[in-house]
Design an enzyme around this catalytic site. Structure first.
Site: not given
Length: 221
Positions: A7, A32, A34, A36, A65, A67, A136, A141, A143, A174, A176
């Site tokens: 990511s 990946h 993200d 937002m 992804h 969001m 998820m 929102g 990391g 995705d 942790g």
């Protein structure tokens, strides 16, 4: 083998191009990304311009992804920028089915996801219409959050559906993800591991990715 999708949210944005090259050389399967919007989630990251700027630096599939609210508004822009997959949230505003149809019309793979508090059954109406389900294991929102155990049951739920009705469905996870939690997710049925800090903080990313790709091999996945 298990696919690994580093990511880029955890990359060094002052040298993003070099970070993209780094993950490709390390053996990543996907990148990946993200996105937002500051509305669906309380954070703002990148948009089509950034994705377009790095698209020419790698042949890796871009797993984007979204969001964001009403994601169909930006499907065309992300397709033009070079996305290969667009994953949207089932609980976002707008017509989710229309958004998935538009993503497919653009020649991209379509994915669906939801945040941890939402029951996995909320995905039922979409599971035969998507190429990817993203589970998820943290709240979307930010990391660096801790892995939520509830995601394992959701992975198994989607895996059972896929085996019966949609065998080509990719199940990504995705949040942790590290060596320990990634193995548990693959054992539950995940086919793709998206991870940020646990990969980017390792000097020898290639060895770590190679290890993760071996997860599930003994189980025939």
């Amino acid at each position: 083998m298990t696919k690994v999708a580093p990511s880029l949210l955890s990359a060094d944005f002052s040298k993003l191009g070099s970070e993209v090259e780094r993950i490709e050389k390390a053996g990543a399967d996907w990148a990946h990304l993200d996105v937002m919007d500051g509305m669906f989630v309380p954070n703002i990251t990148i948009g089509p311009l950034v994705i377009g700027a790095i698209r020419g630096m790698t042949d890796l599939p871009f797993d984007v992804h979204l969001m964001i609210e009403d994601p169909v508004r930006y499907a065309d822009a992300f397709a033009k920028a070079g996305a290969d997959m667009l994953t949207i949230h089932a609980e976002a505003s707008g017509d989710t089915l229309a958004a998935l149809d538009r993503i497919h019309d653009l020649g991209l793979k379509a994915g669906i996801t939801l945040n941890p508090p939402i029951p996995v059954s909320a995905l039922d109406r979409y599971l035969d219409k998507v190429d990817l389900v993203l589970i998820m294991t943290v709240q979307a929102g930010f990391g660096g959050q801790s892995f939520q155990e509830s995601g394992l049951g959701k992975i198994s739920y989607v895996r059972d559906y896929a085996e019966a009705h949609n065998p080509g469905l990719e199940i990504s996870v995705d949040g942790g993800i590290n060596r320990e939690t990634g193995k548990r997710c693959v054992d539950a049925g995940a086919t793709v591991l998206a991870a940020g800090s646990s990969l980017f903080k390792i000097r020898d990313m290639g060895s770590e990715i190679a290890l993760w790709k071996g997860f599930g091999r003994d189980a025939g996945m």
